[in-house]
Design an enzyme around this catalytic site. Structure first.
Site, mmCIF file in Angstrom:
data_model
loop_
_atom_site.group_PDB
_atom_site.id
_atom_site.type_symbol
_atom_site.label_atom_id
_atom_site.label_comp_id
_atom_site.label_asym_id
_atom_site.label_seq_id
_atom_site.Cartn_x
_atom_site.Cartn_y
_atom_site.Cartn_z
ATOM 1 N N CYS A 278 0.777 -1.242 0.000
ATOM 2 C CA CYS A 278 0.000 0.000 0.000
ATOM 3 C C CYS A 278 0.809 1.292 0.000
ATOM 4 O O CYS A 278 0.514 2.210 -0.748
ATOM 5 C CB CYS A 278 -1.011 -0.007 1.145
ATOM 6 S SG CYS A 278 -0.298 -0.142 2.787
ATOM 7 N N HIS A 336 -3.112 1.140 6.705
ATOM 8 C CA HIS A 336 -3.295 1.146 5.249
ATOM 9 C C HIS A 336 -3.043 2.563 4.756
ATOM 10 O O HIS A 336 -3.328 3.528 5.460
ATOM 11 C CB HIS A 336 -4.700 0.663 4.876
ATOM 12 C CG HIS A 336 -4.923 0.627 3.385
ATOM 13 N ND1 HIS A 336 -4.099 -0.094 2.548
ATOM 14 C CD2 HIS A 336 -5.829 1.227 2.589
ATOM 15 C CE1 HIS A 336 -4.506 0.066 1.295
ATOM 16 N NE2 HIS A 336 -5.560 0.869 1.291
ATOM 17 N N ASP A 359 -7.307 5.619 -4.017
ATOM 18 C CA ASP A 359 -6.509 4.508 -3.501
ATOM 19 C C ASP A 359 -6.065 3.609 -4.651
ATOM 20 O O ASP A 359 -6.893 2.968 -5.290
ATOM 21 C CB ASP A 359 -7.343 3.727 -2.476
ATOM 22 C CG ASP A 359 -6.487 2.730 -1.715
ATOM 23 O OD1 ASP A 359 -5.348 2.466 -2.144
ATOM 24 O OD2 ASP A 359 -6.965 2.204 -0.684
#
Ligand SMILES: *[C@@H]1O[C@H](CO)[C@@H](O)[C@H](O)[C@H]1NC(C)=O
Ligand SMILES: *[C@@H]1O[C@H](CO)[C@@H](O)[C@H](O)[C@H]1NC(C)=O
Ligand SMILES: *[C@@H]1O[C@H](CO)[C@@H](O)[C@H](O)[C@H]1NC(C)=O
Ligand SMILES: [Ca+2]
Ligand SMILES: [Ca+2]
Length: 496
Positions: A278, A336, A359
């Site tokens: 991530c 995250h 994202d």
């Protein structure tokens, strides 16, 4: 002699250094003109004969792509004086004017691309006395300094941070032990690579004219970037892997900046670089957004929920006949990382202008591909889960309730705990102008309390359409983090 006769324009100087400095692109290139929309740049022309503005007409043409089109805003013909007739529905009108400091054969022309011009690689031509001359070929990008641009940002200090700062900090660790890592966003060479990302996207390859015309809009562009950072479904930059051994590539922890990753992807013909997780996906996306002129920052959410079955609860099952857990697709990541991009939302309402969650980590499908956002941070705060794009998914990442169940051998289960406070903690980003952590949890969540949560629930459930947009794919390997937290929970349970 013939050549002299033919070319009435003897010299063209696009003044790269001056123009790039004025457009804040001098750190991106010293040799290539890189311009921002909604702001003028000067071209110096030298003619064979003294130029007489009252008598002669300069006609310019700006084009984007192989089949430029006036109605789509990818072609504009404009002049000094501007005699050009245009269809009333022509989009993206460019302007040119003579600079007052022209003398005889030397003429300075100021050219202004419109603030809503599609971004991409432009060509600029001049027609003078019946001759055509190519003046230049240059990328045009978004302009956060321009009040009419939809990525306009009011505060200069913020623009410096969110567009020009190459030295970043990404927060990792856990909520109790937050650790910063430095990340180099880079600028040099980045525009060419960032634009290449748009040009190899499936959107461009399937319909280049449509794609180029749509690129006036940062919502559209950032949604493409979100899919093109991961290599799922396209020629995106990074391949994700959540467990070692990292054979055939680098461990995600190897990287400390975007440039080596993007340059490698570019050099090997747009094949994915291995491997990302991530924070790598988000760091690279932030660089690409900034290179195209869209203000962007990296955000870390601790105890981040991945709610696979979309019911806003993270369900964890514990067996009463041993310390064995029953697999559940839901998971909680210790942390995250995603991005926020700054833009207006004319498709929604002005209250949703500003920061949008984007994202690039491949998690769930949105419109059939792995991408997420732009989801207005305001919509997440207020539980407007019916709004585009992917608000329910991000909402759950910061708001899901955790239910722990004890499952008996006979199949019945008992709730052992319900925790509505655990998910979505210490949401962090780098401060403007310093490396300090800035806690922006309050941008995403009202102070935890039943009143708000009761209010959200029906809205979330009501909106079947948005919810079905989420897919069933799930990153089950994300559980490597979860196990740590689950077993510490179990340790507590068994020490009771
Ligand atoms: C959420 O979904 C899971 C799996 O479908 C189910 O076991 C659980 O009971 C649901 N939780 C709630 C609160 O509806
Ligand atoms: C299942 O077992 C548990 C624990 O032994 C017991 O409390 C529960 O009543 C049982 N349920 C059924 C349906 O037999
Ligand atoms: C993270 O959030 C929790 C809950 O609000 C708080 O107790 C903790 O102190 C925070 N950690 C840091 C480093 O601020
Ligand atoms: Ca992809
Ligand atoms: Ca769930």
């Amino acid at each position: 002699m013939l050549t002299l006769f033919l070319f009435s324009v003897l010299e063209v100087d696009v003044k790269v250094a001056d123009n790039n400095a004025k457009h804040h692109t001098d750190l991106m290139s010293t040799t290539q003109l890189i311009m921002r929309r909604g702001q003028s740049f000067s071209i110096h022309l030298k003619f064979k004969e003294p130029f007489n503005p009252g008598v002669h007409n300069l006609v310019f043409t700006a084009t984007l792509g192989n089949i430029p089109d006036k109605i789509r805003g990818t072609k504009c013909v404009f002049g000094i004086p501007d005699f050009v007739k245009r269809a009333p529905n022509a989009k993206a009108i460019w302007k040119a004017e003579l600079s007052p400091d022209q003398k005889g054969r030397n003429v300075v022309v100021n050219i202004t691309p419109p603030a809503d011009a599609p971004v991409g690689k432009y060509s600029l031509f001049l027609n003078y006395l019946g001759e055509d001359k190519k003046l230049g070929h240059f990328p045009l990008i978004f302009n956060p300094w321009c009040t009419d641009d939809s990525v306009y940002m009011e505060n200069e200090e913020k623009i410096q941070e969110y567009v020009l700062n190459e030295r970043g900090v990404i927060f990792k660790g856990s909520g109790n032990y937050i650790s910063p890592m430095f990340w180099d966003y880079g600028q040099d060479d980045m525009v060419e690579i960032a634009l290449t990302l748009l040009y190899v996207s499936p959107e461009h390859l399937t319909n280049p004219m449509k794609d180029e015309a749509a690129r006036y809009n940062p919502i559209y562009v950032s949604r493409i970037i979100s899919r093109m950072i991961n290599s799922d479904e396209d020629r995106g930059v990074l391949k994700g892997q959540w467990e070692g051994p990292y054979i055939g590539g680098m461990s995600p922890t190897h990287w400390s900046g975007s440039y080596p990753i993007l340059k490698r992807w570019y050099n090997i013909g747009c094949h994915p670089v291995k491997f990302g997780q991530c924070w790598v996906f988000a760091g690279v996306m932030c660089s690409v957004m900034r290179a195209l002129g869209i203000p962007c920052r990296v955000i870390t959410n601790y105890e981040s929920a991945h709610d696979c079955d979309k019911n806003l609860t993270i369900d964890v099952y514990h067996a009463d006949w041993g310390v064995k857990e029953i697999p559940s697709p839901d998971s909680i990541w210790t942390f995250h990382v995603w991005c926020e991009g700054w833009m207006k939302r004319p498709d929604l309402s002005p209250e949703f202008d500003g920061w949008q969650v984007l994202d690039p980590t491949p998690q769930e499908l949105s419109g059939g591909v792995h991408r997420c956002g732009p989801a207005p941070v305001k919509a997440i705060l207020n539980g407007n889960t019916d709004l585009d794009y992917d608000v329910p998914f991000v909402f759950a990442e910061v708001n899901a309730d955790c239910n722990d169940y004890l499952v008996f051998k006979n199949g019945s289960k008992k709730t052992i705990s319900t925790d509505s406070r655990r998910v979505g903690q210490n949401i962090s980003t780098k401060s403007v102008g310093s490396n300090k952590r800035w806690d922006i949890t309050s941008h995403y969540k009202h102070t935890e309390g039943q009143a708000h949560r009761i209010k959200y629930r029906p809205q979330v459930k009501k909106n079947k359409l948005s919810l079905t947009r989420l897919s069933f794919a799930c990153l089950c390997s994300a559980n490597s983090f979860t196990i740590v937290t689950k077993s510490s929970f179990l340790a507590q349970l068994f020490s009771m």
